[in-house]
Design an enzyme around this catalytic site. Structure first.
Site: not given
Length: 458
Positions: A431-432
């Site tokens: 999700h980064r």
């Protein structure tokens, strides 16, 4: 199929520089004060970037055998594959330091190579010293074993040494376990006897309570985990150590927990794909190749899903689409990589996949054939699993988990019912660098390719 082979050994002369092959293992020249210049150590090589230790599968040669430069000597098991190791020099295998089934850290000596018969006796003596755990004087013990050096005030209160170090049996055992040189210790027991407490102090171990006699072996305690929790042992159970591959998988899975991930699922109709598969299956095409090709084509349209974040500060748009596919093999899990999957036609991709699987099961994959993936595919559909979540491999941005294709009742916009085959696809992503909208768009493209698979054969 012949095992891949690697060469390494190091001259122990202070004036001789060891040769390095392109596969580039780190070869350290040893001091001539340790072993004469005509005796060379065979080191445990680094067979992959993640390997910290290796296991001796088998010695191809025996002690006393004549060796020629480039000849295979030993088979080493890394965290991913077994490889034959060759020697750089002509000589005699004078001594085996690490036996079959034993492990050694990368860079540690596993055998000694003598130039002629006159050196064999010296080599065997050195090997015996290494095996007994008493390193030669030139080999420094671990830093924490050097912390305790007797001071004049401490030694003056003890009787003069008679030249023989007196060590209690349990202290000797502890010293061997923690690689403490007892010759450098000052004993605090009667007449300078070295006690377990002396060894524990040097090794940095908290002293145990003295309510148990020192000579008595401590009862084994259950493993302790963070938070002080313990696990009760089940009577009759057996403890089995990890294989080298299982240890590598465990390390990677724990490492993956540090990455913030999320998951998106998507149902995909497979009737058209199933029909295509029946046509191309006689030509050697597998369902894995079809799915890998479809994923690669979708990644071309959504390069961010093929990206990776390795330092937490930047991310990389990978220039190649390399599809890693999870394969269960005896004793572990490995992910052979279909490199440039978007550029290979379906039939060449299938042939390449067949070759990779054969090499993986024979533990003969080269490092670039299992550690160059940019996106991973895990398929459990052949086992009837309808859905599952996959753990993101370290260094990648996403992994796709594919379930089985099953008949599903579907209602159209007019309210009419029909039955179609559908499979559930779940993608786990970092999700980064990848967001929900990115994955949704990627899965839509993947679904369109699967539902209209003609482009897969072009």
């Amino acid at each position: 199929m012949a095992s891949p082979s690697l060469s390494f050994s190091s001259s122990l002369s202070t004036t001789t520089t060891p040769l390095l092959r392109p596969s580039a293992f780190f070869l350290r020249p040893r001091s001539s004060s340790t072993i004469s210049a005509k005796i060379r150590e065979i080191f445990m090589p680094a067979l992959s970037s993640t390997m910290t230790e290796g296991k001796i599968v088998s010695w191809i040669k025996s002690e006393g055998d004549l060796l020629s430069k480039g000849e295979s000597v030993v088979v080493v098991e890394s965290d991913k594959a077994d490889m034959d190791v060759e020697t750089f020099y002509d000589g005699i295998l004078a001594a085996i330091v690490v036996n079959e089934g034993e492990t050694a850290p990368v860079g540690a000596p596993i055998g000694l190579l003598a130039e002629n018969e006159d050196e064999i006796a010296e080599a065997k003596a050195k090997a015996s010293a290494k095996s007994s755990g008493a390193p030669p004087a030139a080999t420094s013990p671990p830093p924490k074993a050097e912390v305790l050096i007797s001071t004049p005030s401490a030694s003056s209160s003890l009787p003069k040494a008679t030249g023989k170090v007196v060590v209690t049996p349990y202290a000797k055992k502890l010293a061997k376990q923690h690689k403490v040189d007892v010759n450098k210790l000052v004993g605090t027991g009667p007449f300078g006897r070295i006690t377990p407490e002396d060894v524990e102090k040097v090794a940095g171990i908290s002293p145990k309570a003295n309510n148990v006699a020192v000579a008595a072996e401590p009862a084994p305690s259950p493993p302790v985990v963070k938070g002080g929790a313990t696990f009760a042992e089940i009577p009759g159970s057996s403890v089995v150590p990890f294989t080298t591959m299982q240890a590598a998988v465990s390390k990677n899975m724990v490492e993956s927990l540090s990455v913030p991930t999320f998951r998106v699922g998507y149902p995909v109709a497979t009737d058209a794909l199933d029909a295509l598969y029946q046509k191309v299956k006689p030509k050697g095409v597998t369902m894995t190749a079809l799915l890998a090709k479809a994923a690669a084509m979708a990644l071309v349209q959504h390069p961010v899903v093929n990206s990776s974040c390795k330092d937490g500060k930047t991310f990389t748009y990978n220039s190649r689409i390399n599809i890693a596919v999870a394969v269960a093999i005896n004793g572990g899990l490995i992910t052979p990589v279909l490199q440039d999957a978007d550029k290979l036609d379906l039939y060449l991709l299938s042939q390449k996949w067949k070759e990779l699987v054969e090499k993986a099961r024979a533990k003969q994959l080269q490092p670039q054939e299992y550690n160059s993936g940019t996106f991973t595919l895990s398929n459990l559909g052949m086992f009837g699993v309808d859905r599952f979540d996959a753990i993101l491999p370290p260094g990648q941005g996403a992994i796709m988990a594919v379930g089985a294709s099953k008949p599903t009742v579907i209602a159209d916009k007019d309210g009419f019912f029909s039955v179609k085959n559908k499979m559930l696809v779940n993608v786990t992503a970092d999700h980064r660098i990848i967001y929900g909208a990115d994955l949704a768009a990627f899965l839509q493209s993947f679904s369109k390719i699967i539902e209209n698979p003609e482009s897969l054969t072009m």
